[in-house]
Design a protein around this motif. Structure first.
Motif, PDB file in Angstrom:
ATOM      1  N   TYR A 170      -4.967   9.545   2.744  1.00 49.77           N
ATOM      2  CA  TYR A 170      -5.677   8.854   3.821  1.00 49.77           C
ATOM      3  C   TYR A 170      -5.426   7.356   3.875  1.00 49.77           C
ATOM      4  O   TYR A 170      -5.772   6.714   4.867  1.00 49.77           O
ATOM      5  N   THR A 171      -4.804   6.794   2.832  1.00 48.44           N
ATOM      6  CA  THR A 171      -4.395   5.386   2.952  1.00 48.44           C
ATOM      7  C   THR A 171      -3.192   5.242   3.868  1.00 48.44           C
ATOM      8  O   THR A 171      -2.798   4.125   4.203  1.00 48.44           O
ATOM      9  N   ASP A 172      -2.612   6.364   4.297  1.00 48.73           N
ATOM     10  CA  ASP A 172      -1.511   6.315   5.260  1.00 48.73           C
ATOM     11  C   ASP A 172      -1.940   5.596   6.533  1.00 48.73           C
ATOM     12  O   ASP A 172      -1.171   4.828   7.114  1.00 48.73           O
ATOM     13  N   TRP A 173      -3.175   5.812   6.965  1.00 46.74           N
ATOM     14  CA  TRP A 173      -3.649   5.176   8.197  1.00 46.74           C
ATOM     15  C   TRP A 173      -4.059   3.735   7.966  1.00 46.74           C
ATOM     16  O   TRP A 173      -4.034   2.931   8.888  1.00 46.74           O
ATOM     17  N   ILE A 174      -4.400   3.393   6.725  1.00 51.33           N
ATOM     18  CA  ILE A 174      -4.797   2.012   6.432  1.00 51.33           C
ATOM     19  C   ILE A 174      -3.599   1.082   6.552  1.00 51.33           C
ATOM     20  O   ILE A 174      -3.686   0.026   7.189  1.00 51.33           O
ATOM     21  N   ASP A 175      -2.464   1.476   5.960  1.00 51.58           N
ATOM     22  CA  ASP A 175      -1.305   0.573   6.040  1.00 51.58           C
ATOM     23  C   ASP A 175      -0.805   0.440   7.470  1.00 51.58           C
ATOM     24  O   ASP A 175      -0.408  -0.643   7.907  1.00 51.58           O
ATOM     25  N   GLY A 176      -0.869   1.542   8.235  1.00 52.44           N
ATOM     26  CA  GLY A 176      -0.454   1.469   9.635  1.00 52.44           C
ATOM     27  C   GLY A 176      -1.376   0.580  10.454  1.00 52.44           C
ATOM     28  O   GLY A 176      -0.916  -0.215  11.292  1.00 52.44           O
ATOM     29  N   TRP A 177      -2.685   0.708  10.222  1.00 52.01           N
ATOM     30  CA  TRP A 177      -3.648  -0.108  10.960  1.00 52.01           C
ATOM     31  C   TRP A 177      -3.473  -1.585  10.631  1.00 52.01           C
ATOM     32  O   TRP A 177      -3.491  -2.434  11.527  1.00 52.01           O
ATOM     33  N   LEU A 178      -3.300  -1.900   9.346  1.00 53.35           N
ATOM     34  CA  LEU A 178      -3.110  -3.295   8.943  1.00 53.35           C
ATOM     35  C   LEU A 178      -1.843  -3.882   9.567  1.00 53.35           C
ATOM     36  O   LEU A 178      -1.855  -5.029  10.032  1.00 53.35           O
ATOM     37  N   ALA A 179      -0.777  -3.079   9.586  1.00 53.98           N
ATOM     38  CA  ALA A 179       0.486  -3.560  10.157  1.00 53.98           C
ATOM     39  C   ALA A 179       0.323  -3.904  11.626  1.00 53.98           C
ATOM     40  O   ALA A 179       0.796  -4.949  12.096  1.00 53.98           O
ATOM     41  N   ARG A 180      -0.372  -3.026  12.372  1.00 55.72           N
ATOM     42  CA  ARG A 180      -0.570  -3.292  13.803  1.00 55.72           C
ATOM     43  C   ARG A 180      -1.577  -4.404  14.037  1.00 55.72           C
ATOM     44  O   ARG A 180      -1.380  -5.249  14.910  1.00 55.72           O
ATOM     45  N   ARG A 181      -2.652  -4.423  13.271  1.00 54.13           N
ATOM     46  CA  ARG A 181      -3.748  -5.379  13.499  1.00 54.13           C
ATOM     47  C   ARG A 181      -3.312  -6.812  13.228  1.00 54.13           C
ATOM     48  O   ARG A 181      -3.668  -7.732  13.958  1.00 54.13           O
ATOM     49  N   PHE A 182      -2.509  -7.024  12.172  1.00 47.41           N
ATOM     50  CA  PHE A 182      -2.156  -8.383  11.777  1.00 47.41           C
ATOM     51  C   PHE A 182      -0.680  -8.721  12.010  1.00 47.41           C
ATOM     52  O   PHE A 182      -0.200  -9.742  11.534  1.00 47.41           O
ATOM     53  N   GLY A 183       0.012  -7.847  12.737  1.00 54.03           N
ATOM     54  CA  GLY A 183       1.409  -8.130  13.036  1.00 54.03           C
ATOM     55  C   GLY A 183       2.309  -8.079  11.823  1.00 54.03           C
ATOM     56  O   GLY A 183       3.290  -8.825  11.733  1.00 54.03           O
ATOM     57  N   TRP A 184       1.993  -7.191  10.869  1.00 52.54           N
ATOM     58  CA  TRP A 184       2.772  -7.075   9.641  1.00 52.54           C
ATOM     59  C   TRP A 184       3.799  -5.948   9.719  1.00 52.54           C
ATOM     60  O   TRP A 184       4.235  -5.438   8.691  1.00 52.54           O
ATOM     61  N   GLN A 185       4.182  -5.547  10.930  1.00 53.35           N
ATOM     62  CA  GLN A 185       5.207  -4.513  11.045  1.00 53.35           C
ATOM     63  C   GLN A 185       6.514  -5.025  10.448  1.00 53.35           C
ATOM     64  O   GLN A 185       6.817  -6.224  10.535  1.00 53.35           O
ATOM     65  N   SER A 186       7.262  -4.123   9.846  1.00 51.50           N
ATOM     66  CA  SER A 186       8.541  -4.505   9.257  1.00 51.50           C
ATOM     67  C   SER A 186       9.482  -3.312   9.305  1.00 51.50           C
ATOM     68  O   SER A 186       9.048  -2.160   9.362  1.00 51.50           O
ATOM     69  N   ARG A 187      10.766  -3.603   9.280  1.00 49.76           N
ATOM     70  CA  ARG A 187      11.747  -2.514   9.265  1.00 49.76           C
ATOM     71  C   ARG A 187      11.628  -1.721   7.965  1.00 49.76           C
ATOM     72  O   ARG A 187      11.787  -0.507   7.951  1.00 49.76           O
TER      73      ARG A 187
ATOM     74  N   ILE B 173       0.837  -1.203   0.000  1.00 55.39           N
ATOM     75  CA  ILE B 173       0.000   0.000   0.000  1.00 55.39           C
ATOM     76  C   ILE B 173       0.870   1.251   0.000  1.00 55.39           C
ATOM     77  O   ILE B 173       0.588   2.220  -0.713  1.00 55.39           O
ATOM     78  N   THR B 174       1.937   1.241   0.800  1.00 53.91           N
ATOM     79  CA  THR B 174       2.839   2.388   0.840  1.00 53.91           C
ATOM     80  C   THR B 174       3.489   2.621  -0.516  1.00 53.91           C
ATOM     81  O   THR B 174       3.638   3.767  -0.963  1.00 53.91           O
ATOM     82  N   LEU B 175       3.861   1.544  -1.206  1.00 50.73           N
ATOM     83  CA  LEU B 175       4.449   1.679  -2.540  1.00 50.73           C
ATOM     84  C   LEU B 175       3.441   2.284  -3.517  1.00 50.73           C
ATOM     85  O   LEU B 175       3.794   3.149  -4.331  1.00 50.73           O
ATOM     86  N   ILE B 176       2.189   1.848  -3.414  1.00 53.78           N
ATOM     87  CA  ILE B 176       1.138   2.414  -4.271  1.00 53.78           C
ATOM     88  C   ILE B 176       0.977   3.904  -3.984  1.00 53.78           C
ATOM     89  O   ILE B 176       0.784   4.717  -4.901  1.00 53.78           O
ATOM     90  N   ARG B 177       1.068   4.286  -2.705  1.00 51.35           N
ATOM     91  CA  ARG B 177       0.974   5.703  -2.341  1.00 51.35           C
ATOM     92  C   ARG B 177       2.069   6.513  -3.036  1.00 51.35           C
ATOM     93  O   ARG B 177       1.828   7.626  -3.506  1.00 51.35           O
ATOM     94  N   LEU B 178       3.276   5.967  -3.080  1.00 50.85           N
ATOM     95  CA  LEU B 178       4.367   6.654  -3.766  1.00 50.85           C
ATOM     96  C   LEU B 178       4.093   6.766  -5.264  1.00 50.85           C
ATOM     97  O   LEU B 178       4.343   7.808  -5.879  1.00 50.85           O
ATOM     98  N   ILE B 179       3.565   5.697  -5.855  1.00 55.54           N
ATOM     99  CA  ILE B 179       3.269   5.704  -7.293  1.00 55.54           C
ATOM    100  C   ILE B 179       2.185   6.718  -7.624  1.00 55.54           C
ATOM    101  O   ILE B 179       2.226   7.379  -8.670  1.00 55.54           O
ATOM    102  N   LEU B 180       1.204   6.878  -6.726  1.00 52.81           N
ATOM    103  CA  LEU B 180       0.117   7.831  -6.956  1.00 52.81           C
ATOM    104  C   LEU B 180       0.626   9.270  -7.088  1.00 52.81           C
ATOM    105  O   LEU B 180      -0.046  10.120  -7.686  1.00 52.81           O
ATOM    106  N   LEU B 181       1.792   9.553  -6.518  1.00 49.12           N
ATOM    107  CA  LEU B 181       2.341  10.908  -6.598  1.00 49.12           C
ATOM    108  C   LEU B 181       2.665  11.315  -8.035  1.00 49.12           C
ATOM    109  O   LEU B 181       2.644  12.506  -8.360  1.00 49.12           O
ATOM    110  N   VAL B 182       2.958  10.342  -8.895  1.00 50.33           N
ATOM    111  CA  VAL B 182       3.317  10.661 -10.288  1.00 50.33           C
ATOM    112  C   VAL B 182       2.121  11.252 -11.042  1.00 50.33           C
ATOM    113  O   VAL B 182       2.211  12.373 -11.545  1.00 50.33           O
ATOM    114  N   PRO B 183       0.981  10.533 -11.135  1.00 50.12           N
ATOM    115  CA  PRO B 183      -0.148  11.153 -11.831  1.00 50.12           C
ATOM    116  C   PRO B 183      -0.706  12.373 -11.105  1.00 50.12           C
ATOM    117  O   PRO B 183      -1.150  13.327 -11.743  1.00 50.12           O
TER     118      PRO B 183
END
Length: 197
Positions: free
Chosen positions: A57-74, A24-34
């Motif tokens: 606003y997808t900034d909060w979605i990726d954070g919530w998913l990471a915390r909710r399902f233990g998908w945190q990563s460096r 999701i974060t990568l998609i957020r970066l890609i959205l900056l181009v268009p």
């Protein structure tokens, strides 16, 4: 190495970067181009508004998913702030060129970000810093201000633009506070590390 760092697929351990929040974060970066292209071309309207709102606003979605399902990563800890900081700089600068965002707001955001990178970047990269409440509030207010500025460009500038500017100035003030807090925390963590040697 623990499971959270990951090495390769053959070991059966998920690579650190291979998570849905990072996607999701990568998609957020890609959205900056268009989004940047549409702002530069002054194609304001629903497509641009939707793109910028999705990036914001997808900034909060990726954070919530990471915390909710233990998908945190460096990788996510590094990539997510980059998507925020780079996105705010790109969108705000483009909107400033279009006359919708005050240039001093852009300068404040960029200068504070540069100072934080120089003075607190090492501590952030080592994982010693966590997101502060001021940082979270700053991001929400700046995101909302930028989305409102985009809406003003395409729809009702007479009454939307003053609100966008109020949000952006508030966000800039919070940005300074958050930056100072990060720098102080970085100095403190560096001092503690030195004292423990």
């Amino acid at each position: 190495m623990g499971p959270e760092t990951g090495r390769d697929a053959s070991s059966g351990v998920r690579p650190d970067w291979a998570t849905i929040p990072n996607g999701i974060t990568l998609i957020r970066l890609i959205l900056l181009v268009p989004a940047g292209w549409l702002i530069a071309a002054e194609h304001f309207g629903w497509p641009l508004l939707v793109l910028v709102a999705l990036w914001a606003y997808t900034d909060w979605i990726d954070g919530w998913l990471a915390r909710r399902f233990g998908w945190q990563s460096r990788t996510g800890e590094i990539l997510d702030p980059v998507a925020d900081r780079l996105g705010i700089a790109v969108v705000a600068t483009a909107l400033a060129w279009a006359g919708l965002v005050p240039w001093p707001v852009v300068l404040i955001v960029v200068i504070v970000d540069l100072l934080v990178v120089v003075l607190a970047g090492r501590a952030a990269a080592s994982g010693a810093l966590t997101v502060s409440l001021a940082g979270k509030a700053r991001s929400f207010v700046l995101f909302t201000g930028l989305v409102t500025a985009v809406a003003a460009g395409g729809f009702e500038p007479a009454w939307l633009l003053p609100g966008a500017h109020a949000l952006l100035w508030t966000g800039a003030a919070l940005h300074i506070i958050a930056g100072v807090l990060y720098i102080v925390a970085a100095r403190r963590s560096t001092g503690q590390a030195s004292g423990s040697l």
